[in-house]
Design a protein around this motif. Structure first.
Motif, PDB file in Angstrom:
ATOM      1  N   GLY A 730      49.895  66.076  37.536  1.00 24.67           N
ATOM      2  CA  GLY A 730      50.512  65.783  36.259  1.00 24.67           C
ATOM      3  C   GLY A 730      51.395  64.555  36.275  1.00 24.67           C
ATOM      4  O   GLY A 730      51.942  64.168  35.247  1.00 24.67           O
ATOM      5  N   HIS A 731      51.560  63.918  37.433  1.00 23.57           N
ATOM      6  CA  HIS A 731      52.388  62.717  37.504  1.00 23.57           C
ATOM      7  C   HIS A 731      51.655  61.545  36.841  1.00 23.57           C
ATOM      8  O   HIS A 731      50.452  61.377  37.039  1.00 23.57           O
ATOM      9  N   THR A 732      52.389  60.770  36.090  1.00 20.56           N
ATOM     10  CA  THR A 732      51.781  59.677  35.334  1.00 20.56           C
ATOM     11  C   THR A 732      52.248  58.321  35.854  1.00 20.56           C
ATOM     12  O   THR A 732      53.358  58.176  36.386  1.00 20.56           O
ATOM     13  N   GLN A 733      51.355  57.351  35.719  1.00 20.35           N
ATOM     14  CA  GLN A 733      51.678  55.958  36.001  1.00 20.35           C
ATOM     15  C   GLN A 733      51.122  55.146  34.842  1.00 20.35           C
ATOM     16  O   GLN A 733      49.950  55.292  34.489  1.00 20.35           O
ATOM     17  N   SER A 734      51.952  54.315  34.237  1.00 21.66           N
ATOM     18  CA  SER A 734      51.481  53.460  33.146  1.00 21.66           C
ATOM     19  C   SER A 734      51.722  52.004  33.518  1.00 21.66           C
ATOM     20  O   SER A 734      52.574  51.696  34.363  1.00 21.66           O
ATOM     21  N   MET A 735      50.993  51.134  32.880  1.00 22.96           N
ATOM     22  CA  MET A 735      51.112  49.711  33.200  1.00 22.96           C
ATOM     23  C   MET A 735      50.561  48.883  32.056  1.00 22.96           C
ATOM     24  O   MET A 735      49.825  49.391  31.199  1.00 22.96           O
ATOM     25  N   THR A 736      50.900  47.615  32.073  1.00 24.65           N
ATOM     26  CA  THR A 736      50.363  46.681  31.090  1.00 24.65           C
ATOM     27  C   THR A 736      49.026  46.143  31.574  1.00 24.65           C
ATOM     28  O   THR A 736      48.646  46.291  32.743  1.00 24.65           O
ATOM     29  N   ARG A 737      48.349  45.494  30.675  1.00 22.51           N
ATOM     30  CA  ARG A 737      47.071  44.859  31.018  1.00 22.51           C
ATOM     31  C   ARG A 737      47.252  43.834  32.138  1.00 22.51           C
ATOM     32  O   ARG A 737      46.440  43.738  33.044  1.00 22.51           O
ATOM     33  N   ARG A 738      48.331  43.071  32.088  1.00 21.69           N
ATOM     34  CA  ARG A 738      48.539  42.027  33.087  1.00 21.69           C
ATOM     35  C   ARG A 738      48.695  42.618  34.479  1.00 21.69           C
ATOM     36  O   ARG A 738      48.103  42.125  35.446  1.00 21.69           O
ATOM     37  N   LEU A 739      49.486  43.678  34.601  1.00 22.14           N
ATOM     38  CA  LEU A 739      49.666  44.287  35.918  1.00 22.14           C
ATOM     39  C   LEU A 739      48.360  44.920  36.392  1.00 22.14           C
ATOM     40  O   LEU A 739      48.027  44.863  37.578  1.00 22.14           O
ATOM     41  N   LEU A 740      47.612  45.513  35.485  1.00 25.97           N
ATOM     42  CA  LEU A 740      46.326  46.097  35.863  1.00 25.97           C
ATOM     43  C   LEU A 740      45.402  45.022  36.423  1.00 25.97           C
ATOM     44  O   LEU A 740      44.726  45.235  37.444  1.00 25.97           O
ATOM     45  N   ASP A 741      45.351  43.874  35.778  1.00 23.67           N
ATOM     46  CA  ASP A 741      44.562  42.753  36.299  1.00 23.67           C
ATOM     47  C   ASP A 741      44.984  42.403  37.723  1.00 23.67           C
ATOM     48  O   ASP A 741      44.155  42.184  38.609  1.00 23.67           O
ATOM     49  N   ARG A 742      46.296  42.338  37.920  1.00 23.62           N
ATOM     50  CA  ARG A 742      46.813  41.934  39.227  1.00 23.62           C
ATOM     51  C   ARG A 742      46.460  42.972  40.298  1.00 23.62           C
ATOM     52  O   ARG A 742      46.061  42.622  41.413  1.00 23.62           O
ATOM     53  N   LEU A 743      46.603  44.260  39.974  1.00 24.44           N
ATOM     54  CA  LEU A 743      46.311  45.306  40.956  1.00 24.44           C
ATOM     55  C   LEU A 743      44.829  45.347  41.308  1.00 24.44           C
ATOM     56  O   LEU A 743      44.458  45.553  42.463  1.00 24.44           O
ATOM     57  N   VAL A 744      43.973  45.155  40.302  1.00 24.19           N
ATOM     58  CA  VAL A 744      42.539  45.130  40.569  1.00 24.19           C
ATOM     59  C   VAL A 744      42.192  43.954  41.471  1.00 24.19           C
ATOM     60  O   VAL A 744      41.433  44.084  42.442  1.00 24.19           O
ATOM     61  N   ALA A 745      42.737  42.775  41.155  1.00 26.60           N
ATOM     62  CA  ALA A 745      42.440  41.590  41.952  1.00 26.60           C
ATOM     63  C   ALA A 745      42.957  41.734  43.370  1.00 26.60           C
ATOM     64  O   ALA A 745      42.325  41.290  44.326  1.00 26.60           O
ATOM     65  N   ARG A 746      44.107  42.380  43.531  1.00 24.12           N
ATOM     66  CA  ARG A 746      44.700  42.544  44.855  1.00 24.12           C
ATOM     67  C   ARG A 746      44.020  43.642  45.656  1.00 24.12           C
ATOM     68  O   ARG A 746      44.114  43.691  46.870  1.00 24.12           O
ATOM     69  N   GLY A 747      43.334  44.549  44.966  1.00 24.93           N
ATOM     70  CA  GLY A 747      42.674  45.649  45.658  1.00 24.93           C
ATOM     71  C   GLY A 747      43.539  46.883  45.796  1.00 24.93           C
ATOM     72  O   GLY A 747      43.169  47.817  46.508  1.00 24.93           O
ATOM     73  N   THR A 748      44.690  46.925  45.121  1.00 27.54           N
ATOM     74  CA  THR A 748      45.541  48.112  45.185  1.00 27.54           C
ATOM     75  C   THR A 748      45.242  49.085  44.049  1.00 27.54           C
ATOM     76  O   THR A 748      45.945  50.080  43.886  1.00 27.54           O
ATOM     77  N   LEU A 749      44.222  48.780  43.269  1.00 25.22           N
ATOM     78  CA  LEU A 749      43.656  49.729  42.312  1.00 25.22           C
ATOM     79  C   LEU A 749      42.145  49.654  42.464  1.00 25.22           C
ATOM     80  O   LEU A 749      41.541  48.619  42.201  1.00 25.22           O
ATOM     81  N   GLN A 750      41.554  50.737  42.961  1.00 23.54           N
ATOM     82  CA  GLN A 750      40.132  50.753  43.276  1.00 23.54           C
ATOM     83  C   GLN A 750      39.432  51.824  42.445  1.00 23.54           C
ATOM     84  O   GLN A 750      39.845  52.982  42.436  1.00 23.54           O
ATOM     85  N   ILE A 751      38.396  51.422  41.748  1.00 26.33           N
ATOM     86  CA  ILE A 751      37.686  52.343  40.868  1.00 26.33           C
ATOM     87  C   ILE A 751      36.802  53.272  41.692  1.00 26.33           C
ATOM     88  O   ILE A 751      36.009  52.821  42.512  1.00 26.33           O
ATOM     89  N   ILE A 752      36.956  54.563  41.466  1.00 32.00           N
ATOM     90  CA  ILE A 752      36.140  55.570  42.138  1.00 32.00           C
ATOM     91  C   ILE A 752      34.938  55.930  41.282  1.00 32.00           C
ATOM     92  O   ILE A 752      33.826  56.081  41.758  1.00 32.00           O
ATOM     93  N   SER A 753      35.173  56.064  39.990  1.00 28.88           N
ATOM     94  CA  SER A 753      34.100  56.476  39.095  1.00 28.88           C
ATOM     95  C   SER A 753      34.216  55.714  37.796  1.00 28.88           C
ATOM     96  O   SER A 753      35.158  55.911  37.037  1.00 28.88           O
TER      97      SER A 753
END
Length: 778
Positions: A730-753
């Motif tokens: 139930g823990h939540t994490q929210s972010m802006t589009r810009r941070l999401l872009d940065r995390l994806v590019a850095r590899g600290t957000l990886q899509i599982i499905s």
């Protein structure tokens, strides 16, 4: 939003924009320019080779009809050859100029047909999909090895340390797109287009292989060394693997680009090798999804009688053949072949064990069309379940439960063959819920996994032994599961809804603030106040006015009189004006400070930032009581005042209380700010799907405070600039589009499905049907 990379992908030479203009870039630019300029002559050679191939087919034709058909295609090609040649170069430049988005989509997979879209396709679209796939296959067989090396050289020439096929604007897919575009402009019939594309694709593959080998030699002679392929490790880091030799493959094109061949974590497993699924083609699958093979009234003239009348009658009947004899004969033999395939498929199902024997025994309709429909339904179910059970994202207990569902689902395929095409069917929803929810757990030791599995085990036992005659048993099982899980997830859902409410409120306030920013930005006085005051008015104070408007129920034009405070603040922040009327300033300041403080408290503005701004304001006010020295000495040379700050509408402001409610991750407070390495990591080049392809329900691995956690995208803002993720606790994490872009590019957000497990398994079924269509002509 325009990402940092977007400006680099606007034309044929777009990929040369990022690195400095060194000698390698000069070579790259010249190669692309000359290749595009000479592409018309390449197409001219392709057309001539195709024309000769059609002439050879015409000479070897066995029947007058075949000879006439091929002759018509050849003559038509000869008539339009000059137009094709003239238009091809422009079409190729357009294809290349569309940049990375088109290239990414086009090269994603050779097999791109989606199961849920198949029912909506007409015969022409089916034919085009098969034709396009066959052409890609032909090109892939010709260019795979040299393309891998060319991609590595093209990336290196642009200063890239790893290979990104998107940095090669001479991809075979783009040549194929351009060729299909100019062929379509000639408006040939379906039959003529098929004849053309068969030979055009083969000839284009040979020409591109020769071209690529020439370009490779030219770049090597210029001293360019190939880049390596980036491979993401489990921890999120990258290792770079040098491209293979002659036997290497080019990621992103050809059969190896299918999801299961890329090691893509979100892709279903590849169907078992050697399995014969010749019964299943795109044509038959679409017929099944449309209900054209459903059991219905017996035809007025049974097939066996029609076949006997047409082809087994006495010689006297043969004297008067049907006018559509040429069409009827192959159709009849095709039907006979289908029935043989039905028998083979039933035999294969029987070999799966008692479950297959039971299901096969239930399929004994007298209507051959219904027999084919039931056989296809069972074939689709078997393939779908095989794909799900071998999906590497699922933990082994879930895979075992899917296998145990097979008897019940095979029976359902006979009783209700459209369950897999109806997204709301209880059986499909049951499969989807159990598989997608299981992605929340990284291992069987993850806390909560046992409480997730126990309801599944309780429900599946009775279901696997039920007499399946309709969807009711699955609907009952689904209701039981959802009720059991709802109790466990009640707290999780409560926290998620609170977070969504907080973010929605922030989104509404930011939208109002953006409009007020436009109004404030047009004030002439905003240019003359100190930059810090302008930033305050255009930033926090627009949020204050927007919050007051959201809270107001009176209909006031200026709720809280916060707009009125703007004029007072602007006047009080100009010492050259306040010196003239110090008395007015003395009367104004207490009321102004009180109103400013009340407004900032209303949006939960950080106290430290409030104090910092008030200190600045007090200093400006104090200057009103100091003598004006501007008349006694020459005015000092001041630097030109910077313009008032612009507002980044794609980076919304989140109040501290809203940040707490939603677990907001502030990009400005990111402990790992973007660096040169981050900037070089393009989501496309790393093989990670960009967030624009993410939908609610997508599971990801997210690094939070140095630790990885499995979490699910549970909400996207209406304007696509806020994202909320919720984990199994139930823990939540929210972010802006810009941070999401940065995390994806850095590899600290990886899509599982990236899609549901069931949808992926069904897409794999459609891809199998497409592969079969390439072999059988569907």
């Amino acid at each position: 939003m325009h990402t940092r990379k977007q400006g680099l992908r606007d034309g044929p030479m777009n990929h040369a924009a990022s690195p400095p203009a060194g000698p390698d870039v000069v070579v790259y630019t010249e190669i692309v320019r000359t290749t595009l300029a000479g592409s018309g002559h390449l197409m001219e050679r392709v057309i001539e080779v195709s024309r000769r191939a059609l002439q050879a087919r015409e000479d070897q034709a066995r029947t007058p009809r075949e000879s006439h058909s091929v002759m018509h295609a050849r003559q038509h090609l000869e008539r339009v050859a000059f137009v094709l040649f003239e238009r091809f170069a422009g079409a190729l430049e357009q294809a290349v100029a569309k940049g990375a988005d088109q290239n990414q989509t086009a090269t994603r997979s050779l097999f791109s047909v989606q199961f849920d879209e198949l029912e909506l396709m007409d015969e022409s679209q089916l034919s085009e999909n098969v034709e396009r796939a066959r052409a890609r296959q032909s090109l892939a067989e010709a260019v795979t090895a040299p393309l891998a090396e060319l991609n590595a050289l093209m990336s290196a020439a642009q200063g890239q340390s790893s290979v990104d096929p998107g940095h090669n604007p001479l991809q075979p897919e783009l040549f194929l797109q351009a060729m299909q575009a100019v062929v379509g402009q000639m408006q040939p019939s379906d039959e003529v287009r098929r004849d053309w594309m068969t030979h055009l694709a083969e000839a284009m593959g040979a020409e591109l292989r020769t071209l690529y080998l020439q370009l490779i030699a030219q770049m090597q002679e210029s001293g360019i060394k190939p880049a390596g392929y980036a491979v993401r490790q489990q921890g999120g880091n990258y290792v770079y693997v040098k491209p293979a030799g002659e036997e290497g493959h080019a990621p992103g094109f050809g059969p190896e680009a299918a999801p299961w061949c890329r090691g893509d974590a979100q892709a279903p497993a590849k169907p078992a090798a050697g399995t014969d699924h010749t019964l299943l083609t795109l044509h038959q699958l679409r017929r099944l999804l449309r209900g054209e093979l459903a059991d219905g009234p017996t035809p007025e003239i049974p097939f066996s009688e029609r076949f006997s009348r047409e082809f087994e009658s006495t010689p006297s009947h043969a004297a008067a053949p049907s006018p559509d004899f040429d069409i009827t004969v192959p159709a009849a033999f095709e039907a006979l072949q289908e029935m043989k395939q039905v028998d083979h498929m039933m035999e294969r199902l029987g070999n799966r064990g008692p479950l297959g024997t039971t299901a096969a025994a239930a399929t004994a309709p007298q209507n051959p069309k219904a027999a084919l429909g039931q056989a296809l339904s069972m074939e689709v179910v078997a393939l779908m379940l095989d794909n799900i059970a071998r999906d590497g994202r699922l933990l082994w207990p879930v895979q075992q439960l899917v296998k145990k569902l097979e008897p019940a689902l095979l029976k359902l395929a006979v009783a209700d063959p459209r369950f897999f095409s109806d997204k709301d069917h209880p059986a499909r929803r049951l499969l989807q819920e159990m598989t997608d929810r299981s992605l929340a757990f990284e291992s069987i030791d993850t806390p909560g996994f046992e409480s997730f599995m126990q309801p599944l085990i309780d429900v599946m036992g009775p279901l696997t032994h039920s007499s399946i005659e309709d969807q009711e048993p699955f609907g009952h099982a689904l209701d039981q599961l959802l009720d059991a899980w709802a109790t466990r997830e009640k707290k999780r859902e409560h926290e998620r809804l609170r977070a969504i409410d907080a973010l929605r409120h922030a989104e509404q306030r930011n939208l109002l603030a953006a409009r007020m920013w436009q109004e404030m930005r047009s004030l002439p006085q905003i240019e003359v106040v100190p930059a810090e005051v302008a930033r305050f008015l255009l930033g926090p104070w627009t949020q204050v006015m927007a919050q007051a408007r959201l809270d107001d129920t009176s209909g006031s034009n200026d709720p809280g009189r916060y707009r009125e405070a703007v004029d007072a603040l602007i006047w009080s922040a100009q010492p050259q004006l306040t010196r003239i009327n110090v008395g007015r300033l003395a009367r104004l300041v207490p009321k102004l400070l009180s109103r400013l403080h009340a407004g900032l408290v209303a949006i939960d503005y950080p106290p430290t930032d409030t104090e910092r701004f008030f200190e600045l304001l007090m200093q400006l006010h104090q200057q009103a009581f100091e003598p004006d020295r501007s008349a006694q000495a020459p005015p000092p040379s001041h630097p030109k005042r910077s313009k008032a700050p612009t507002m980044e509408t794609d980076e919304p402001w989140i109040a501290p209380s809203e940040a707490v409610e939603s677990g907001f991750m502030d990009a400005l407070a990111d402990p790992q700010p973007g660096n040169a390495a981050d900037e070089a990591l393009d989501p496309i080049s790393t093989g990670i799907a960009p967030h624009r392809e993410m939908a609610v329900g997508t599971w990801v691995n997210l690094q939070v405070e140095g630790k990885w956690e499995r979490t699910q995208l549970s909400w996207i803002g209406s304007h696509g600039n806020l994202f909320l993720f919720t984990n199994t606790y139930g823990h939540t994490q929210s972010m802006t589009r810009r941070l999401l872009d940065r995390l994806v590019a850095r590899g600290t957000l990886q899509i599982i499905s990236g899609q549901t497990v069931v949808a992926g398994a069904l897409d794999a079924v459609a891809q199998t049907a497409l592969r079969n269509s390439l072999d059988t002509g569907y």
